[in-house]
Write a protein that holds these residues in place. Structure first.
Motif, PDB file in Angstrom:
ATOM      1  N   ARG A 218      -1.116  -7.224  10.690  1.00 61.41           N
ATOM      2  CA  ARG A 218      -0.663  -5.822  10.628  1.00 61.41           C
ATOM      3  C   ARG A 218       0.255  -5.480  11.801  1.00 61.41           C
ATOM      4  O   ARG A 218       1.284  -4.850  11.647  1.00 61.41           O
ATOM      5  N   PRO A 311      -0.190  -0.211   0.796  1.00 62.16           N
ATOM      6  CA  PRO A 311      -0.277  -0.222   2.252  1.00 62.16           C
ATOM      7  C   PRO A 311       1.035  -0.648   2.916  1.00 62.16           C
ATOM      8  O   PRO A 311       1.788  -1.438   2.339  1.00 62.16           O
ATOM      9  N   GLY A 312       1.282  -0.115   4.106  1.00 64.55           N
ATOM     10  CA  GLY A 312       2.487  -0.479   4.863  1.00 64.55           C
ATOM     11  C   GLY A 312       2.679  -1.980   4.983  1.00 64.55           C
ATOM     12  O   GLY A 312       3.788  -2.477   4.749  1.00 64.55           O
ATOM     13  N   PRO A 313       1.626  -2.744   5.340  1.00 63.10           N
ATOM     14  CA  PRO A 313       1.797  -4.200   5.452  1.00 63.10           C
ATOM     15  C   PRO A 313       1.945  -4.895   4.099  1.00 63.10           C
ATOM     16  O   PRO A 313       2.062  -6.124   4.039  1.00 63.10           O
ATOM     17  N   GLN A 353      -6.008   2.914  -7.626  1.00 61.65           N
ATOM     18  CA  GLN A 353      -5.311   1.780  -6.994  1.00 61.65           C
ATOM     19  C   GLN A 353      -5.788   0.485  -7.635  1.00 61.65           C
ATOM     20  O   GLN A 353      -6.986   0.301  -7.854  1.00 61.65           O
ATOM     21  N   LYS A 424     -16.815   0.945  -2.279  1.00 62.84           N
ATOM     22  CA  LYS A 424     -16.659   1.174  -0.830  1.00 62.84           C
ATOM     23  C   LYS A 424     -17.545   2.350  -0.465  1.00 62.84           C
ATOM     24  O   LYS A 424     -17.339   3.422  -1.038  1.00 62.84           O
ATOM     25  N   THR A 428     -14.465  -2.680   1.582  1.00 57.56           N
ATOM     26  CA  THR A 428     -13.326  -1.778   1.718  1.00 57.56           C
ATOM     27  C   THR A 428     -12.456  -1.982   0.473  1.00 57.56           C
ATOM     28  O   THR A 428     -12.735  -2.873  -0.337  1.00 57.56           O
ATOM     29  N   ILE A 429     -11.448  -1.144   0.326  1.00 58.16           N
ATOM     30  CA  ILE A 429     -10.586  -1.283  -0.847  1.00 58.16           C
ATOM     31  C   ILE A 429      -9.784  -2.573  -0.738  1.00 58.16           C
ATOM     32  O   ILE A 429      -9.781  -3.410  -1.638  1.00 58.16           O
ATOM     33  N   GLU A 430      -9.096  -2.745   0.370  1.00 57.11           N
ATOM     34  CA  GLU A 430      -8.375  -3.996   0.618  1.00 57.11           C
ATOM     35  C   GLU A 430      -9.367  -5.076   1.047  1.00 57.11           C
ATOM     36  O   GLU A 430     -10.448  -4.768   1.522  1.00 57.11           O
TER      37      GLU A 430
HETATM   38  P1  XMP Z   1      -9.458   0.258   2.962  1.00 50.88           P
HETATM   39  O1  XMP Z   1      -9.163  -1.187   2.728  1.00 50.88           O
HETATM   40  O2  XMP Z   1      -9.571   0.623   4.406  1.00 50.88           O
HETATM   41  O3  XMP Z   1      -8.183   1.048   2.409  1.00 50.88           O
HETATM   42  O4  XMP Z   1     -10.649   0.749   2.166  1.00 50.88           O
HETATM   43  C1  XMP Z   1      -8.107   2.438   2.254  1.00 50.88           C
HETATM   44  C2  XMP Z   1      -6.692   2.769   1.791  1.00 50.88           C
HETATM   45  O5  XMP Z   1      -5.777   2.515   2.847  1.00 50.88           O
HETATM   46  C3  XMP Z   1      -4.803   1.559   2.454  1.00 50.88           C
HETATM   47  N1  XMP Z   1      -4.564   0.693   3.603  1.00 50.88           N
HETATM   48  C4  XMP Z   1      -3.489   0.746   4.393  1.00 50.88           C
HETATM   49  N2  XMP Z   1      -2.405   1.548   4.347  1.00 50.88           N
HETATM   50  N3  XMP Z   1      -1.543   0.443   6.240  1.00 50.88           N
HETATM   51  C5  XMP Z   1      -1.418   1.383   5.254  1.00 50.88           C
HETATM   52  O6  XMP Z   1      -0.388   2.086   5.220  1.00 50.88           O
HETATM   53  C6  XMP Z   1      -2.592  -0.399   6.350  1.00 50.88           C
HETATM   54  O7  XMP Z   1      -2.663  -1.234   7.242  1.00 50.88           O
HETATM   55  C7  XMP Z   1      -3.610  -0.218   5.376  1.00 50.88           C
HETATM   56  N4  XMP Z   1      -4.806  -0.849   5.165  1.00 50.88           N
HETATM   57  C8  XMP Z   1      -5.359  -0.266   4.076  1.00 50.88           C
HETATM   58  C9  XMP Z   1      -5.409   0.834   1.269  1.00 50.88           C
HETATM   59  O8  XMP Z   1      -4.403   0.290   0.424  1.00 50.88           O
HETATM   60  C10 XMP Z   1      -6.213   1.930   0.616  1.00 50.88           C
HETATM   61  O9  XMP Z   1      -5.391   2.755  -0.192  1.00 50.88           O
END
Ligand code: XMP
Length: 432
Positions: A218, A311-313, A353, A424, A428-430
């Protein structure tokens, strides 16, 4: 701003956003203000017709109980006070289902005599005027990712200042199939924008070689993005403004005086000091659905306006572990199949998503009567309101079978498809 406004005064409620949205749903513009706003500040805001004093459980700040100030109580503006009991009530139920909605409607229209003139068309007309006033004949720069917010900002600025806007689209090689092409097609070919398209794929993938830690990935992607954007900005002469797709939740979630920070707000931060621009943030008072409505009214295609969060990455955190080009390709192709089949089955508007993940291990399979050792593809599909918690919706089994069949037949190096059933928390989502 020509539209009437109802101010939601944050006196410790946890539902300020919901009240503001409920007022906007009536067609009247609404903003959340801190409890300590002065009468002068309040009256200097354009077209304020009334105040909703919004009490609730967070009504003690630094040990002092906060309350509606006498000067606002005694101003000529009508004030609707949610007493604590009502505050409690709205904490529990959606405003669409309570008698509070009717009280609010009566306050807004009967007491405050506000006009229902908060429309997308009025918003666009106002912003075009405000942007022209702010920018004058100067030049504006925008990092255009192709996401909903930056695309709508681009379309709005194009309408306001046309060729004074330069959009920079950085393809970091981790975008989904067809995304960079869509940005070029919509903004360069259809809207005739000044678009600088930078294919930085090689540069990003080289930097990411052998990096397996997700946070490190990231950081590298974020830092490299800023460097590429900075290099492009330096090539352009006389830019004084930087446009950003900040939206209202970014601001509200950065914390109010009574609520804790949910997440810190960041957009294109991290540019060096000698590249300081004045910000243009025309969407900063809009909720996401209002941003989408604005995008549609400005003529952006549905595929862009109703795009799922990304997500940004990008695919970088879905190609697990150290990114390799062949697995990245398998990820991009399987994700494209998933999106195509979800759209065909109408699931794209039902699921918040959905994407695929490719892990960095292989499993045994059999293909053409021979043993094969290939990657699995994992399908992830979730529904959520705020991404803090998420559930896995029921996806028709026949659809999952169809997607599986296509991935196994069309994506090189994949012999197995799995479906992630985890909510979640705990997942987590990702995956990274
Ligand atoms: P997680 O995986 O934390 O994701 O349950 C929650 C939401 O955030 C997005 N996500 C990101 N968005 N930069 C972003 O802009 C990131 O590094 C990043 N990591 C997770 C993910 O797609 C989901 O919608």
């Amino acid at each position: 701003m020509k539209q009437d406004m109802i101010v939601v005064l944050d006196l410790g409620s946890t539902r300020n956003t919901d009240v503001a949205r409920a007022v906007r749903a009536l067609g009247v513009y609404s903003e959340i203000c801190n409890y300590d706003i002065t009468k002068t500040q309040l009256l200097s805001m354009p077209n304020v017709k009334g105040v909703v004093a919004n009490g609730g459980p967070n009504d003690t700040v630094n040990g002092v109980k906060i309350r509606l100030s006498d000067e606002i109580k005694n101003s000529k503006l009508p004030v609707y006070t949610f007493d604590y009991e009502e505050g409690g009530k709205i904490n529990e139920m959606p405003l669409a289902e309570s008698d509070i909605a009717e009280k609010l409607r009566s306050f807004v229209f009967d007491t405050c005599k506000a006009q229902a003139n908060w429309t997308t068309e009025n918003f666009i007309a106002d912003q075009v005027e405000l942007i022209r006033r702010q920018v004058g004949d100067k030049k504006v720069l925008l990092a255009l990712s192709g996401g909903v917010d930056s695309s709508v900002v681009a379309a709005l600025l194009l309408k306001a200042v046309g060729k004074q806007l330069t959009c920079v689209h950085v393809n970091h090689g981790l975008l989904r199939k067809g995304e960079p092409e869509q940005v070029v097609k919509v903004f360069k070919d259809q809207l005739d924008a000044n678009l600088v398209y930078v294919d930085a794929t090689e540069r990003f993938l080289t930097k990411l070689e052998n990096v397996s830690d997700p946070e490190q990935k990231r950081k590298i992607i974020g830092a490299e993005f800023i460097r590429v954007f900075e290099e492009e900005a330096r090539k352009l002469d006389g830019i004084e403004f930087l446009a950003q797709g900040t939206i209202y939740p970014d601001i509200v979630e950065s914390g109010t005086k009574t609520a804790k920070i949910v997440k810190s707000h960041h957009n294109v931060g991290g540019l060096p000091d000698d590249l300081k621009f004045e910000l243009v943030e025309p969407l900063k008072m809009l909720f996401k659905d209002e941003v989408r409505a604005c995008g549609s009214a400005l003529g952006l295609p549905d595929g862009m306006v109703y795009r799922q969060p990304f997500p940004g990455p990008g695919l970088g955190v879905r190609c697990l572990g150290a990114i390799t080009r062949d697995r990245l390709e398998a990820l991009r192709e399987s994700d494209a199949i998933l999106r195509e089949e979800f759209a065909r089955a109408g699931q794209d508007r039902k699921v918040w998503q959905y994407f695929t993940v490719v892990p960095d291990f292989k499993s045994v399979g059999v293909r053409d009567n021979a043993r094969c050792f290939d990657w699995p593809v994992i399908i992830r599909a979730v529904n959520t309101v705020d991404a803090m918690t998420a559930e896995v919706p029921e996806i028709p089994f026949a659809l999952l079978q169809r997607i599986t069949k296509r991935i196994l037949a069309e994506v090189k190096g994949v012999n197995r498809v799995c479906f992630d059933l985890s909510p979640k928390p705990t997942a987590t989502i990702e995956w990274e």
